[in-house]
Design an enzyme around this catalytic site. Structure first.
Site, PDB file in Angstrom:
ATOM      1  N   LYS A  45       0.838  -1.207   0.000  1.00  9.19           N
ATOM      2  CA  LYS A  45       0.000   0.000   0.000  1.00  9.19           C
ATOM      3  C   LYS A  45       0.866   1.248   0.000  1.00  9.19           C
ATOM      4  O   LYS A  45       0.569   2.228  -0.694  1.00  9.19           O
ATOM      5  CB  LYS A  45      -0.894  -0.015   1.243  1.00  9.19           C
ATOM      6  CG  LYS A  45      -1.694   1.271   1.449  1.00  9.19           C
ATOM      7  CD  LYS A  45      -2.609   1.162   2.668  1.00  9.19           C
ATOM      8  CE  LYS A  45      -1.881   1.446   3.968  1.00  9.19           C
ATOM      9  NZ  LYS A  45      -1.687   2.904   4.183  1.00  9.19           N
ATOM     10  N   ASN A  46       1.953   1.225   0.786  1.00 10.30           N
ATOM     11  CA  ASN A  46       2.784   2.414   0.947  1.00 10.30           C
ATOM     12  C   ASN A  46       3.668   2.695  -0.264  1.00 10.30           C
ATOM     13  O   ASN A  46       4.329   3.730  -0.309  1.00 10.30           O
ATOM     14  CB  ASN A  46       3.640   2.288   2.205  1.00 10.30           C
ATOM     15  CG  ASN A  46       2.803   2.362   3.464  1.00 10.30           C
ATOM     16  OD1 ASN A  46       1.687   2.884   3.450  1.00 10.30           O
ATOM     17  ND2 ASN A  46       3.319   1.824   4.554  1.00 10.30           N
ATOM     18  N   ARG A 119      -4.990  10.721   3.718  1.00  6.78           N
ATOM     19  CA  ARG A 119      -4.036  11.815   3.783  1.00  6.78           C
ATOM     20  C   ARG A 119      -3.221  11.934   2.483  1.00  6.78           C
ATOM     21  O   ARG A 119      -2.299  12.732   2.397  1.00  6.78           O
ATOM     22  CB  ARG A 119      -3.085  11.608   4.968  1.00  6.78           C
ATOM     23  CG  ARG A 119      -3.807  11.557   6.309  1.00  6.78           C
ATOM     24  CD  ARG A 119      -2.857  11.264   7.445  1.00  6.78           C
ATOM     25  NE  ARG A 119      -1.851  12.287   7.606  1.00  6.78           N
ATOM     26  CZ  ARG A 119      -2.017  13.408   8.311  1.00  6.78           C
ATOM     27  NH1 ARG A 119      -3.168  13.625   8.901  1.00  6.78           N
ATOM     28  NH2 ARG A 119      -1.046  14.286   8.425  1.00  6.78           N
ATOM     29  N   CYS A 143      -5.800   7.394   9.931  1.00  8.78           N
ATOM     30  CA  CYS A 143      -6.074   6.644  11.148  1.00  8.78           C
ATOM     31  C   CYS A 143      -5.788   7.499  12.383  1.00  8.78           C
ATOM     32  O   CYS A 143      -4.836   8.270  12.406  1.00  8.78           O
ATOM     33  CB  CYS A 143      -5.212   5.384  11.201  1.00  8.78           C
ATOM     34  SG  CYS A 143      -5.726   4.115  10.033  1.00  8.78           S
ATOM     35  N   ASP A 332       3.966  -0.393  12.471  1.00  7.85           N
ATOM     36  CA  ASP A 332       2.807  -1.148  12.000  1.00  7.85           C
ATOM     37  C   ASP A 332       2.871  -2.622  12.368  1.00  7.85           C
ATOM     38  O   ASP A 332       1.878  -3.339  12.214  1.00  7.85           O
ATOM     39  CB  ASP A 332       2.680  -1.023  10.478  1.00  7.85           C
ATOM     40  CG  ASP A 332       2.203   0.349  10.047  1.00  7.85           C
ATOM     41  OD1 ASP A 332       1.522   1.014  10.852  1.00  7.85           O
ATOM     42  OD2 ASP A 332       2.506   0.766   8.920  1.00  7.85           O
ATOM     43  N   VAL A 354       7.282   5.959  17.500  1.00  9.39           N
ATOM     44  CA  VAL A 354       6.986   6.627  16.236  1.00  9.39           C
ATOM     45  C   VAL A 354       5.735   7.488  16.343  1.00  9.39           C
ATOM     46  O   VAL A 354       5.727   8.642  15.931  1.00  9.39           O
ATOM     47  CB  VAL A 354       6.848   5.592  15.100  1.00  9.39           C
ATOM     48  CG1 VAL A 354       6.483   6.276  13.785  1.00  9.39           C
ATOM     49  CG2 VAL A 354       8.144   4.798  14.952  1.00  9.39           C
TER      50      VAL A 354
END
Length: 460
Positions: A45-46, A119, A143, A332, A354
């Site tokens: 996804k990133n 975002r 999120c 994550d 983080v």
């Protein structure tokens, strides 16, 4: 399992649901059954969403392969389309063809409607400033895991020569004199800000030097995409990236790097449920840090050319983890790991450095019987290797504690996945609401759970 719906929803429905904060789907899960079988992960996804934005920079068609069918991708596709980019399915499953030849400005109401809680619009700024001389950012969501300020992005854009105007409906940017190279040092190696600099610098006049850059594998893959397009980018091992601006870029043909986050999530699911899951597409090199912690916690894995098999190697053991930017342990990864650590013999500590509010999901685990204490100001320790940050927190997990079914509302993407796995590991039935938000980052979640033998019904 019954009532399995199609997971191919329209981008409009996905973005509308996210904008309302209600992404749908309630499932009833009957736990206590190991997850066994195979799942395959596609592109990250990133990376996929950022590579789609990069297509705006090219003067010809781009092809992106192994694109996951997730709602974040649908949001970016919609945003590209409202800016005049033609996006079509490619000649193989999971591929997209992106044609920016008719790119144009979009009204802020269109951007806001299609962005929903995503975002991603912030990353459109550099390419749109090059292409059209202006860009608009609506109020940004994402999120609810803590403050994710966009000041890193805006400060960098100002250094390139952008004019930033704050308006009631969002932020408008312009570049009356064009964009030029800049010397930028990030206060923190932010992935998003690094992507912003890369997407802006490749067509800026002159050379950009970026210090304290993020160096995640997805960043390196984005650099690969931009190099295919004609960009000149080099990097040094001390988090310094140099970008020499070029006048024009072409399209690309690229296959996305696999999704490390999803791969680690299924690995933790195997650990939590005492299952045996083969994750097709996972690669050892990009998961070294995770694999070390997985093994310390009592997990075992077999590396194969086509993926990695994850299972328990014996009783689960307590571990101490500090999240950090790459090559550290990803933030994550800690949520699904914590579910497994509730079944470890002893006390584990997870230091979240983080984001400042990423342990909210543990409330549901405590409701299910877990022994987890969150320390809002973090914890000191002689073993600490990651520099302390004022925002950090720590979670102390004592186990093993039997988990039991509960009624849960999913709060965010990774925490929500962890709730699903906790319900699958627990005795009895759980009702998990707002599961649709998990589709922001997990392709075909219900299908994959069904393939692994999960016992659940979709009830709303």
């Amino acid at each position: 399992m019954k009532s399995l719906p199609s997971e191919n929803r329209s981008a409009t429905k996905e973005s509308e649901g996210q904008a309302e904060g209600l992404t749908g789907d309630t499932i009833a899960i009957r736990g206590g059954r190991p997850l066994v079988g195979r799942v395959d992960v596609k592109g990250a996804k990133n990376l996929a969403t950022k590579a789609m934005v990069a297509a705006l920079l090219g003067e010809s068609v781009s092809v992106l392969r192994d694109v996951p069918n997730i709602s974040d991708v649908q949001v970016v596709r919609s945003l590209l389309e409202v800016h005049g980019v033609r996006v079509e399915d490619g000649d193989e499953p999971g591929s997209l063809v992106l044609d920016p030849s008719d790119a144009k400005s979009a009204h802020f109401e269109e951007i806001d409607a299609h962005a929903g809680s995503s975002r991603i619009p912030i990353l459109f700024c550099g390419p749109l400033l090059h292409l059209l001389g202006q860009a608009f950012i609506p109020d940004l969501g994402g999120c609810r895991i803590g403050d994710r300020p966009i000041n890193f992005h805006l400060d960098a854009l100002r250094r390139f020569g952008a004019v930033v105007e704050k308006q009631p409906s969002g932020i408008r940017l312009s570049a009356p004199d064009g964009l030029h190279g800049a010397n930028i040092e990030l206060p923190y190696p932010s992935v998003g800000a690094t992507e912003q600099v890369l997407l802006t610098a490749v067509r800026a006049k002159g050379t950009t030097e970026l210090r304290n850059a993020a160096i995640e594998p997805e960043i390196m893959d984005l650099i690969g995409v931009l190099q295919k397009m004609g960009a000149i980018i080099s990097y040094e091992p001390n988090r310094v990236i140099f970008i020499e601006g070029v006048d024009t870029l072409t399209g690309y043909d690229h296959r996305s790097i696999f999704d490390r986050n999803e791969a680690a999530s299924w690995a933790c699911a195997a650990l939590a449920t005492d299952g045996d899951i083969f994750v097709g597409g996972a690669r050892q090199q990009d998961m070294l840090t995770f694999l070390n912690v997985f093994r310390k916690a009592g997990g075992a894995f077999d590396i194969e050319e086509s993926g990695i098999r994850f299972y328990r190697g014996g009783p689960l053991k307590p571990v101490v983890v500090e999240t950090d930017v790459h090559p550290g342990f990803m933030t994550d990864w800690q949520q699904p790991l914590i579910v497994a650590l509730t079944q470890a013999h002893g006390t584990s500590v997870v230091h979240e450095t983080v984001y400042e509010n990423r342990f909210g999901f543990t409330d549901a685990l405590v409701k299910m019987g877990a022994d987890i204490v969150v320390h809002p100001d973090g914890l000191e320790g002689e073993y600490r290797r990651v520099p302390r940050r004022a925002l950090e927190q720590a979670a102390v997990i004592t186990g093993p504690t039997p988990l039991h079914g509960a009624d849960i509302v999913v709060p965010d993407l990774r925490g929500g996945y962890s709730h699903v796995i906790a319900a699958l590991a627990a005795d009895g039935e759980s009702v998990v609401r707002n599961v649709g938000i998990i589709r922001r980052g997990y392709e075909n979640l219900f299908d994959k759970l069904q393939a692994l033998g999960a016992d659940f019904d979709v009830i709303g």
